[in-house]
Design a protein around this motif. Structure first.
Motif, PDB file in Angstrom:
ATOM      1  N   SER A  17      21.672  40.644  42.097  1.00  0.00           N
ATOM      2  CA  SER A  17      21.149  39.495  42.693  1.00  0.00           C
ATOM      3  C   SER A  17      21.101  38.389  42.106  1.00  0.00           C
ATOM      4  CB  SER A  17      19.857  39.626  43.348  1.00  0.00           C
ATOM      5  OG  SER A  17      18.534  39.875  42.463  1.00  0.00           O
ATOM      6  N   VAL A  18      20.632  38.300  40.545  1.00  0.00           N
ATOM      7  CA  VAL A  18      20.747  37.528  39.546  1.00  0.00           C
ATOM      8  C   VAL A  18      21.911  36.589  39.229  1.00  0.00           C
ATOM      9  CG1 VAL A  18      20.342  36.858  37.176  1.00  0.00           C
ATOM     10  CG2 VAL A  18      18.303  38.070  38.371  1.00  0.00           C
ATOM     11  N   ILE A  19      22.949  37.881  39.210  1.00  0.00           N
ATOM     12  CA  ILE A  19      24.472  37.489  38.972  1.00  0.00           C
ATOM     13  C   ILE A  19      25.303  36.712  40.287  1.00  0.00           C
ATOM     14  CG2 ILE A  19      26.707  38.322  38.312  1.00  0.00           C
ATOM     15  CD1 ILE A  19      25.371  40.417  36.878  1.00  0.00           C
ATOM     16  N   ASN A  20      24.796  37.207  41.491  1.00  0.00           N
ATOM     17  CA  ASN A  20      25.329  36.643  42.424  1.00  0.00           C
ATOM     18  C   ASN A  20      24.580  35.211  42.753  1.00  0.00           C
ATOM     19  OD1 ASN A  20      26.815  38.908  43.109  1.00  0.00           O
ATOM     20  ND2 ASN A  20      25.224  39.656  44.413  1.00  0.00           N
ATOM     21  N   ARG A  21      23.407  34.934  42.395  1.00  0.00           N
ATOM     22  CA  ARG A  21      22.685  33.746  42.528  1.00  0.00           C
ATOM     23  C   ARG A  21      23.488  32.784  41.632  1.00  0.00           C
ATOM     24  NH1 ARG A  21      17.854  36.586  43.229  1.00  0.00           N
ATOM     25  NH2 ARG A  21      17.268  36.035  41.033  1.00  0.00           N
ATOM     26  N   TRP A  22      23.846  33.046  40.258  1.00  0.00           N
ATOM     27  CA  TRP A  22      24.251  32.284  39.349  1.00  0.00           C
ATOM     28  C   TRP A  22      25.854  31.703  39.940  1.00  0.00           C
ATOM     29  CZ3 TRP A  22      28.919  32.241  36.525  1.00  0.00           C
ATOM     30  CH2 TRP A  22      28.897  31.310  35.723  1.00  0.00           C
ATOM     31  N   TYR A  23      26.563  32.902  40.662  1.00  0.00           N
ATOM     32  CA  TYR A  23      27.758  32.598  41.034  1.00  0.00           C
ATOM     33  C   TYR A  23      27.574  31.262  42.104  1.00  0.00           C
ATOM     34  CZ  TYR A  23      30.653  36.391  39.064  1.00  0.00           C
ATOM     35  OH  TYR A  23      31.271  37.319  38.145  1.00  0.00           O
ATOM     36  N   LEU A  24      26.685  31.607  43.207  1.00  0.00           N
ATOM     37  CA  LEU A  24      26.624  30.763  44.190  1.00  0.00           C
ATOM     38  C   LEU A  24      26.025  29.193  43.584  1.00  0.00           C
ATOM     39  CD1 LEU A  24      24.836  32.687  47.050  1.00  0.00           C
ATOM     40  CD2 LEU A  24      27.110  31.746  47.004  1.00  0.00           C
ATOM     41  N   ARG A  25      25.316  29.164  42.548  1.00  0.00           N
ATOM     42  CA  ARG A  25      24.641  27.894  42.101  1.00  0.00           C
ATOM     43  C   ARG A  25      25.734  27.243  41.399  1.00  0.00           C
ATOM     44  NH1 ARG A  25      20.828  30.154  39.839  1.00  0.00           N
ATOM     45  NH2 ARG A  25      21.511  30.402  37.681  1.00  0.00           N
ATOM     46  N   ASN A  26      26.671  27.903  40.930  1.00  0.00           N
ATOM     47  CA  ASN A  26      27.539  27.159  39.872  1.00  0.00           C
ATOM     48  C   ASN A  26      29.044  26.997  40.902  1.00  0.00           C
ATOM     49  OD1 ASN A  26      26.751  26.793  37.181  1.00  0.00           O
ATOM     50  ND2 ASN A  26      25.735  28.905  37.896  1.00  0.00           N
ATOM     51  N   GLY A  27      29.004  27.487  42.013  1.00  0.00           N
ATOM     52  CA  GLY A  27      30.006  27.152  43.174  1.00  0.00           C
ATOM     53  C   GLY A  27      31.045  28.157  43.095  1.00  0.00           C
ATOM     54  N   PHE A  28      30.786  29.196  42.661  1.00  0.00           N
ATOM     55  CA  PHE A  28      31.812  30.173  42.776  1.00  0.00           C
ATOM     56  C   PHE A  28      31.272  31.134  43.940  1.00  0.00           C
ATOM     57  CE2 PHE A  28      31.380  29.328  38.047  1.00  0.00           C
ATOM     58  CZ  PHE A  28      32.753  29.125  37.669  1.00  0.00           C
ATOM     59  N   ALA A  29      31.588  30.590  44.974  1.00  0.00           N
ATOM     60  CA  ALA A  29      31.101  30.911  46.282  1.00  0.00           C
ATOM     61  C   ALA A  29      31.805  32.578  46.666  1.00  0.00           C
ATOM     62  CB  ALA A  29      31.495  30.038  47.678  1.00  0.00           C
ATOM     63  N   LEU A  30      32.648  32.891  46.471  1.00  0.00           N
ATOM     64  CA  LEU A  30      33.102  34.195  47.005  1.00  0.00           C
ATOM     65  C   LEU A  30      33.075  35.169  45.847  1.00  0.00           C
ATOM     66  CD1 LEU A  30      36.326  33.320  48.686  1.00  0.00           C
ATOM     67  CD2 LEU A  30      34.350  33.580  49.504  1.00  0.00           C
ATOM     68  N   ASN A  31      32.622  34.803  44.529  1.00  0.00           N
ATOM     69  CA  ASN A  31      32.412  35.936  43.554  1.00  0.00           C
ATOM     70  C   ASN A  31      30.986  36.716  43.912  1.00  0.00           C
ATOM     71  OD1 ASN A  31      34.332  34.779  42.469  1.00  0.00           O
ATOM     72  ND2 ASN A  31      33.758  33.926  40.668  1.00  0.00           N
ATOM     73  N   CYS A  32      31.070  37.953  43.503  1.00  0.00           N
ATOM     74  CA  CYS A  32      30.119  38.818  43.841  1.00  0.00           C
ATOM     75  C   CYS A  32      30.070  40.073  43.004  1.00  0.00           C
ATOM     76  CB  CYS A  32      29.611  39.042  45.098  1.00  0.00           C
ATOM     77  SG  CYS A  32      30.951  40.072  46.181  1.00  0.00           S
ATOM     78  N   VAL A  33      28.959  41.006  42.989  1.00  0.00           N
ATOM     79  CA  VAL A  33      28.728  42.097  42.107  1.00  0.00           C
ATOM     80  C   VAL A  33      29.356  43.118  43.460  1.00  0.00           C
ATOM     81  CG1 VAL A  33      27.427  43.967  41.308  1.00  0.00           C
ATOM     82  CG2 VAL A  33      27.118  41.449  40.453  1.00  0.00           C
ATOM     83  N   ILE A  34      30.086  43.963  43.197  1.00  0.00           N
ATOM     84  CA  ILE A  34      30.670  44.831  44.292  1.00  0.00           C
ATOM     85  C   ILE A  34      30.371  46.321  43.824  1.00  0.00           C
ATOM     86  CG2 ILE A  34      32.448  43.478  45.118  1.00  0.00           C
ATOM     87  CD1 ILE A  34      34.381  44.905  43.636  1.00  0.00           C
TER      88      ILE A  34
END
Length: 219
Positions: A17-34
């Motif tokens: 969740s920390v990594i996913n929030r970092w992605y969203l906060r920096n505009g990488f809207a479709l990136n996520c841990v899978i």
């Protein structure tokens, strides 16, 4: 943290969740841990190990056959005034006050290639939607901007899947500000030469599709 500690599902979920929030906060809207994989230590009898997190990172589409290709696509729409039944491709959009408004597709002047460069959307680069850069393209509500914005409203910014996995194009649905044009001229009779003299000033904004302002002065 995961380093030096005991691995539990809760810690793994927190790290993801920390990594996913970092992605969203920096505009990488479709990136996520899978996913995650546990790699045991090679030392015999050791309880240590490592966790390898698998992430999905989406890039902007690119083309090797189209030299001027841009992954940014612009859809221009204008608000329909009154009841014009002759228009096609009508779109109903909910306004900020909750009311419904009807728009129709239109032709725009803004260049997708120039806009993509302004937004740093290079083909093959990571998909990053920068809210600050995008908001600069639209008019501010209280006139806090001196120069006219390219768009009166940005209705949507959305990724569009392509035939390649993890590559997308970006569509922006916008209402474009009409280019501001001004023409001033004057004719006077010179007190020195007793001849008629004239001056012409012309100004156009968004002259070449990238918000350029061109001013011509002829005396």
């Amino acid at each position: 943290g995961l380093i030096g500690g005991t691995l539990t599902p809760e810690k793994l979920e927190h790290a993801s969740s920390v990594i996913n929030r970092w992605y969203l906060r920096n505009g990488f809207a479709l990136n996520c841990v899978i996913g995650a994989t546990l790699v045991p230590s090679e030392v015999e009898g050791s309880d240590d190990g490592a966790v390898v997190l698998k992430v999905r990172e989406v890039k902007l589409a690119k083309s090797s056959t189209k030299p001027n290709y841009t992954p940014l696509k612009l859809t221009f729409i204008d608000k329909v005034q009154g009841d014009d039944s002759s228009l096609e491709d009508l779109i109903s959009i909910q306004e900020e006050d909750g009311s419904e408004a009807v728009y129709s597709r239109s032709q725009g002047r803004t260049s997708p290639n120039k806009l993509a460069r302004m937004l740093r959307m290079d083909p093959g680069s990571p998909l990053q939607l920068n809210p600050s850069l995008i908001s600069e393209l639209a008019a501010f509500p209280r006139g806090t901007r001196k120069q006219s914005a390219l768009f009166s409203r940005i209705h949507a910014v959305r990724p569009v899947p392509t035939s390649k996995t993890d590559e997308v194009e970006v569509e922006m649905v916008v209402s474009e500000n009409k280019p501001y044009t001004a023409l001033e001229y004057g004719i006077t009779k010179s007190l020195y030469t007793n001849e008629w003299e004239g001056e012409l000033n012309a100004k156009n904004t968004n002259a070449f599709g990238g918000g350029e302002v061109v001013t011509v002065n002829i005396c």
